[in-house]
Scaffold this active site. Structure first.
Site, PDB file in Angstrom:
ATOM      1  N   LYS A 270       3.514   0.037   0.805  1.00 48.64           N
ATOM      2  CA  LYS A 270       2.905  -0.344  -0.151  1.00 48.64           C
ATOM      3  C   LYS A 270       3.474   0.805  -1.302  1.00 48.64           C
ATOM      4  CE  LYS A 270      -1.568  -0.468  -2.396  1.00 48.64           C
ATOM      5  NZ  LYS A 270      -3.236  -0.647  -2.394  1.00 48.64           N
ATOM      6  N   ASP A 275      -2.491   2.600  -9.291  1.00 47.98           N
ATOM      7  CA  ASP A 275      -3.688   1.410  -9.191  1.00 47.98           C
ATOM      8  C   ASP A 275      -4.822   1.554 -10.208  1.00 47.98           C
ATOM      9  OD1 ASP A 275      -5.106  -0.687  -8.349  1.00 47.98           O
ATOM     10  OD2 ASP A 275      -5.594   0.175  -6.417  1.00 47.98           O
ATOM     11  N   LYS A 282     -11.112   0.048 -11.997  1.00 46.54           N
ATOM     12  CA  LYS A 282     -11.477   0.853 -11.370  1.00 46.54           C
ATOM     13  C   LYS A 282     -12.730   1.665 -12.236  1.00 46.54           C
ATOM     14  CE  LYS A 282      -8.280   1.546  -7.626  1.00 46.54           C
ATOM     15  NZ  LYS A 282      -9.273   1.038  -6.515  1.00 46.54           N
ATOM     16  N   ASP A 293      -1.328   5.914  -4.595  1.00 48.29           N
ATOM     17  CA  ASP A 293      -1.508   4.693  -4.023  1.00 48.29           C
ATOM     18  C   ASP A 293       0.057   4.120  -3.530  1.00 48.29           C
ATOM     19  OD1 ASP A 293      -3.167   2.494  -2.937  1.00 48.29           O
ATOM     20  OD2 ASP A 293      -2.930   1.380  -4.790  1.00 48.29           O
ATOM     21  N   ASP A 352      -8.189  -5.496  -8.052  1.00 46.62           N
ATOM     22  CA  ASP A 352      -7.762  -4.725  -7.562  1.00 46.62           C
ATOM     23  C   ASP A 352      -7.645  -4.725  -6.174  1.00 46.62           C
ATOM     24  OD1 ASP A 352      -7.933  -1.698  -7.287  1.00 46.62           O
ATOM     25  OD2 ASP A 352     -10.124  -1.541  -7.233  1.00 46.62           O
ATOM     26  N   GLU A 354      -5.068  -5.462  -4.767  1.00 44.24           N
ATOM     27  CA  GLU A 354      -3.247  -5.866  -5.045  1.00 44.24           C
ATOM     28  C   GLU A 354      -2.443  -5.652  -4.175  1.00 44.24           C
ATOM     29  OE1 GLU A 354      -4.671  -2.847  -5.942  1.00 44.24           O
ATOM     30  OE2 GLU A 354      -3.279  -1.637  -4.894  1.00 44.24           O
ATOM     31  N   ARG A 356      -2.281  -5.925  -0.878  1.00 46.18           N
ATOM     32  CA  ARG A 356      -2.127  -6.974  -0.066  1.00 46.18           C
ATOM     33  C   ARG A 356      -1.313  -8.160  -0.678  1.00 46.18           C
ATOM     34  NH1 ARG A 356      -8.349  -8.180   0.980  1.00 46.18           N
ATOM     35  NH2 ARG A 356      -8.308  -5.966   0.119  1.00 46.18           N
TER      36      ARG A 356
END
Ligand code: BES
Ligand code: MN
Ligand code: ZN
Length: 498
Positions: A270, A275, A282, A293, A352, A354, A356
């Site tokens: 990933k 993020d 967030k 991230d 959020d 994101e 996956r």
């Protein structure tokens, strides 16, 4: 760092600093006693003054004594004599040793570990852990500071292990692997620590091309841009990247170290370079940490660096799903429905979640390699941090043999993982009234439902997922990327290559 292995007597080795254990109640091992003889009893009399209790974490640096050849002697606490240390106490004690050594002005160091025993572990494992901690303890990230910390000392670059001849072959193999692993860990830490405005998806793509130069015959790098991803039908991935000015990249690094027909092991990382949460933005507190991230991606880069260094006779493909998750007029909105490369449709209930969304398309892309195994590595869920904290990464798998292989590598590297459930019973939390699935599974078992989402895209091969949200970086005054789980991944691939 360079590691050497010798069976010289501690008293006769010429080195800037000789490191040896002392035990509680002023006790020395046989090696220590021999050294004390050379020091004409000065060593034991200093210890008896009580400046070092002998507990793990204690250290005491002495200058040259008697006939001992070393310029300095560093004593470190190793618990009770003839009692086995726990793994955590060993790490505590080594961490103190190496942080103390790093403060001294040394060129080379020798360490005697023959009298250190750890419950359930071979003696060679003790050396392996020491080597890795010695190397990683010297890591610094100050490339973005205009005033570099002023140092007059040089950090030592040579570490000699004093060990009996019979262990030399094993130790030279283990320390060579450790040296390569340290480099990989530090690559991952550098990438992780770089801020989102520098470490963008395009920056990661550039790093991949750079890496290819290390061994052009064995490494092939392909970078798919958004147009190419669109042609492949990666609607899920693109639903994340489209909100940002930074264009998303699918970075593919193919390492051919094995035989031509050998099925590759695939690592998928990933790589969300920042993020923000997107439209489901967030809260501000600690949001800077979302530059980390992309630590899953960083671990793929790190592991590839190590295996190239080791010239492992194995085929490995690294796939990095790199994108920035931002709110904007172009961003995905809660309720949007997208079609993934697999054909399955996804209702984005929370922008959020994101990770996956980018990973599912990268995992479908991995099918083309007919892989031996696929392991994805992702800072996927805050829920995993709640479940396991910072000590273990969450591990999920659709194949018991793969899960066992990862657990073995984790045990050997002490880069710990915990096997989590991937039961069908959790799948229904992903039900959607409007699409094949939703991208979130509600408040319960958030790390599990994220893994369940990915499981829907990995049915065609043996797959494992590592949720590294709690292990990839440290918070507070030690804030920074840890380089986990590079050590685990490298060990896993070493084991697979045998
Ligand atoms: N990158 C985060 C996960 C994360 C959060 C890692 C905090 C480390 C620390 C991920 O993209 C995310 O935001 N996940 C959401 C999922 C939720 C919306 C279902 C989370 O964990 O809150
Ligand atoms: Mn997120
Ligand atoms: Zn994320």
């Amino acid at each position: 760092m360079e590691f050497l292995i010798k069976n010289t007597q501690p008293a006769t080795i010429s080195t800037d600093c000789l490191v040896i254990p002392v035990f509680e109640n002023s006790k020395l091992s046989d090696t220590g006693k021999a050294l004390d003889d050379a020091a004409k009893g000065q060593l034991i009399s200093i210890i008896k003054q009580g400046d070092i209790a002998g507990k793990p974490g204690d250290t005491l640096v002495l200058s040259q004594l008697g006939e001992i050849k070393a310029k300095r002697i560093m004593l470190f606490g190793a618990g009770e004599l003839n009692k086995k240390l726990s793994e955590d106490d060993l790490i505590k004690s080594f961490s103190a040793v190496f942080s103390t050594l790093n403060k001294l002005n040394l060129k080379q160091v020798a360490i005697a570990l023959a009298d250190i025993h750890v419950a359930g572990r071979e003696k060679t494992w003790v050396v392996r852990i020491a080597a890795q901690l010695a190397g990683t303890s010297q890591y610094e990230f100050n490339q973005l500071k205009s005033t570099k910390p002023k140092t007059t000392k040089s950090k030592y670059k040579k570490l000699t292990f004093l060990a009996p001849e019979s262990t030399h072959k094993t130790l030279s193999q283990l320390t060579q692997e450790a040296a390569a692993t340290i480099k990989g860990i530090n690559v991952a830490r550098d990438l992780g620590n770089l801020p989102g405005n520098i470490c963008t998806p395009s920056y990661l793509a550039k790093q991949a091309r750079q890496l290819a130069k290390k061994d052009e015959a064995k490494l092939k790098v392909t970078v798919l841009d958004e147009k190419e991803m669109e042609e492949l039908g990666m609607g899920s991935f693109l639903s994340v990247s489209k909100g940002s000015k930074e264009t998303g990249k699918l970075i593919v690094m193919e390492y051919y170290g094995g035989k031509k027909g050998d099925k590759p092991h695939v690592l998928v990382g990933k790589g969300i370079t920042f993020d923000s949460g997107g439209i489901s933005i967030k809260p501000g507190q600690g949001m800077d940490e979302m530059k980390f991230d992309m630590c899953g991606a960083a671990s793929v880069f790190g592991a590839l660096n190590s295996i190239i260094e080791l010239k492992l006779p194995i085929n490995v493909v690294g796939i990095v799903a790199a994108a920035e998750n931002m709110p904007s007029g172009n961003a995905s909105k809660p309720g949007d429905i997208v079609t993934s490369m697999s054909g399955q449709t996804i209702e984005i209930l929370n922008t959020d979640a994101e990770g996956r969304l980018v990973l599912c398309d990268a995992l479908t892309y991995a099918e083309r390699y007919e892989p031996e195994s696929v392991v994805d590595i992702a800072t996927l869920t805050g829920a995993c941090v709640v479940a396991l904290g910072s000590h273990a990464s969450g591990m999920y798998s659709n194949n018991d043999k793969l899960a066992k292989a990862l657990q073995k590598a984790s045990d050997e590297s002490y880069d710990r993982i915990w096997h989590m459930p991937l039961w069908d019973a959790y799948q229904k939390q992903l039900d959607s009234n409007f699409a094949d699935m939703a991208n979130i599974g509600g408040p319960e078992a958030g790390s599990v439902t994220a893994a369940c989402f990915l499981a829907r895209y990995t049915k065609k091969y043996h797959w494992a997922h590592l949720d590294i949200a709690g292990t990839a970086w440290l918070k507070g005054d030690k804030k920074g990327a840890t380089g986990r789980p590079v050590s685990l991944l490298v060990q896993y691939l070493i084991n697979q290559s045998k």
